[in-house]
Design a protein around this motif. Structure first.
Motif, PDB file in Angstrom:
ATOM      1  N   UNK A 197       5.588  -4.481  10.032  1.00 47.88           N
ATOM      2  CA  UNK A 197       4.984  -5.261   8.949  1.00 47.88           C
ATOM      3  C   UNK A 197       3.574  -5.717   9.329  1.00 47.88           C
ATOM      4  N   UNK A 198       3.412  -6.157  10.583  1.00 48.00           N
ATOM      5  CA  UNK A 198       2.089  -6.592  11.030  1.00 48.00           C
ATOM      6  C   UNK A 198       1.096  -5.435  10.988  1.00 48.00           C
ATOM      7  N   UNK A 199       1.539  -4.249  11.355  1.00 48.68           N
ATOM      8  CA  UNK A 199       0.679  -3.067  11.320  1.00 48.68           C
ATOM      9  C   UNK A 199       0.363  -2.674   9.888  1.00 48.68           C
ATOM     10  N   UNK A 200       1.364  -2.713   9.053  1.00 49.77           N
ATOM     11  CA  UNK A 200       1.204  -2.334   7.652  1.00 49.77           C
ATOM     12  C   UNK A 200       0.267  -3.283   6.911  1.00 49.77           C
ATOM     13  N   UNK A 201       0.381  -4.579   7.203  1.00 51.10           N
ATOM     14  CA  UNK A 201      -0.427  -5.587   6.517  1.00 51.10           C
ATOM     15  C   UNK A 201      -1.828  -5.724   7.100  1.00 51.10           C
ATOM     16  N   UNK A 202      -2.062  -5.096   8.258  1.00 45.48           N
ATOM     17  CA  UNK A 202      -3.368  -5.193   8.869  1.00 45.48           C
ATOM     18  C   UNK A 202      -3.545  -6.409   9.761  1.00 45.48           C
ATOM     19  N   UNK A 223       1.670   4.428   9.054  1.00 46.75           N
ATOM     20  CA  UNK A 223       0.435   3.643   8.976  1.00 46.75           C
ATOM     21  C   UNK A 223      -0.649   4.200   9.891  1.00 46.75           C
ATOM     22  N   UNK A 224      -0.269   4.610  11.090  1.00 47.29           N
ATOM     23  CA  UNK A 224      -1.228   5.106  12.083  1.00 47.29           C
ATOM     24  C   UNK A 224      -0.824   6.508  12.513  1.00 47.29           C
TER      25      UNK A 224
END
Length: 346
Positions: A197-202, A223-224
């Motif tokens: 979630x942290x990666x997805x939300x930036x 995401x990456x």
């Protein structure tokens, strides 16, 4: 009449026997730092519980609780220390806020592979040092699994030079995070379930977590797409069974032996499964999801290793315990080198 009496006596004997067995059964309530749905390290405590039940003949029960069910994932060892839970499934790096030297018993940047790391822990003084440290917090630790090299991280863009790392926000574990900080990366430690979630939300720009089979499970590739190797920060990583010292002391010698033996068997299983399953995850993510599998350039690896050596010097200067543990580890590696350099194919 005699038959009735005999039958009654037999029934009473069975009831007494059943009651005695019920009284003898011991339960250990365990808080896991990893969701049990997670390949390898999340599944491991569930497998351990089954092994313990079988070997103990049902007299020892390990109840595995999901992260957050009893305590937050990153607080499982702390809760064990306080006695609010009986035991934890985690690794020593998650207790490093107490003392940075605990990181040395989880994984060491630019450190050894599985055989050498096991050798230091069991025959080089590592386990004695870790038990001395955990003992001061009322915790008894048993190495219970070790996993192969991790991946180095997931990035949204290609990293071509050390300068490309500067300014990134990244989830990172253990002492490796300190080295990344020196290269301008802002690191934070997130619980496994919070990373995607942290990666997805930036909230973070990049992340490392674990082996390809586990990273695949979390879907970071959504995401990456740039996936870097080798995992310089975690060439081998220990997972441990942590139990409150008073709870451990209350177990019978037989039950202690059951836990120790099943942890040994689980370690073997995790090593074998870890080595057997990474190729499939890597090829699937590459071929089905467009993941670009990358190797760090020699320039970047040299910059990271330089930063790591600075971390060693700084930690040794300010933390006598870290210095003591690191010197034990470094001396063992120096002594071991003649065998490593001559005994293994390059």
């Amino acid at each position: 009449m005699q038959k009735v009496l005999i039958a009654a006596a037999a029934g009473i004997a069975l009831a007494v026997s059943a009651a005695a067995q019920a009284q003898q059964k011991v339960r250990i309530n365990l808080a896991s730092a990893f969701p049990t749905s997670l390949t390898l390290i999340g599944e491991a405590p569930v497998k351990l519980a089954k092994k313990i039940d079988r070997v103990s003949g049902g007299t020892l029960e390990l109840r595995v609780n999901e992260p957050g069910a009893l305590v937050p994932a990153l607080q499982a060892i702390q809760a064990t220390s306080q006695g609010s839970v009986d035991a934890a499934w985690s690794n020593a790096g998650f207790f490093a806020a107490t003392d940075t030297a605990f990181n040395m018993f989880a994984s060491v940047p630019f450190g050894p592979g599985i055989p050498e790391y096991l050798a230091w822990i069991y025959h080089g003084g590592g386990l004695q040092l870790s038990r001395e440290m955990f003992g001061k917090h009322g915790v008894y630790n048993i190495p219970c699994a070790i996993i192969p090299p991790e991946a180095s991280g997931w990035f949204r863009k290609e990293i071509k030079s050390p300068a490309d790392l500067k300014g990134l926000k990244m989830r990172f574990f253990g002492l490796g995070a300190r080295a990344m900080n020196k290269l301008g990366v802002a690191t934070q430690l997130l619980a496994p379930g919070d990373i995607f979630q942290a990666l997805q939300l930036g909230t973070i720009d990049a992340t490392e977590f674990s082996l390809p089979s586990m990273d695949q499970k979390f879907g970071f590739y959504q995401v990456a797409k740039f996936y870097y190797f080798p995992g310089w920060h975690q060439q081998a990583t220990f997972l441990e069974f942590y139990i409150n010292q008073k709870k451990w002391d209350s177990l019978s010698d037989q039950h202690k032996a059951v836990v120790e033996a099943t942890c040994g068997e689980l370690t073997r299983d995790v090593i074998a499964e870890g080595e057997a399953t990474q190729w499939r995850a890597m090829t699937e993510m590459r071929d089905k999801h467009g993941v670009q599998i990358k190797q760090w350039s020699p320039e970047i690896m040299a910059a990271i290793e330089k930063a790591w050596k600075e971390v060693i010097a700084e930690e040794s200067a300010k933390n006598p315990t870290f210095k003591r543990v690191y010197e034990s580890y470094a001396k063992f590696r120096a002594d071991y080198a003649i065998w490593r350099d001559h005994g293994y194919l390059k």
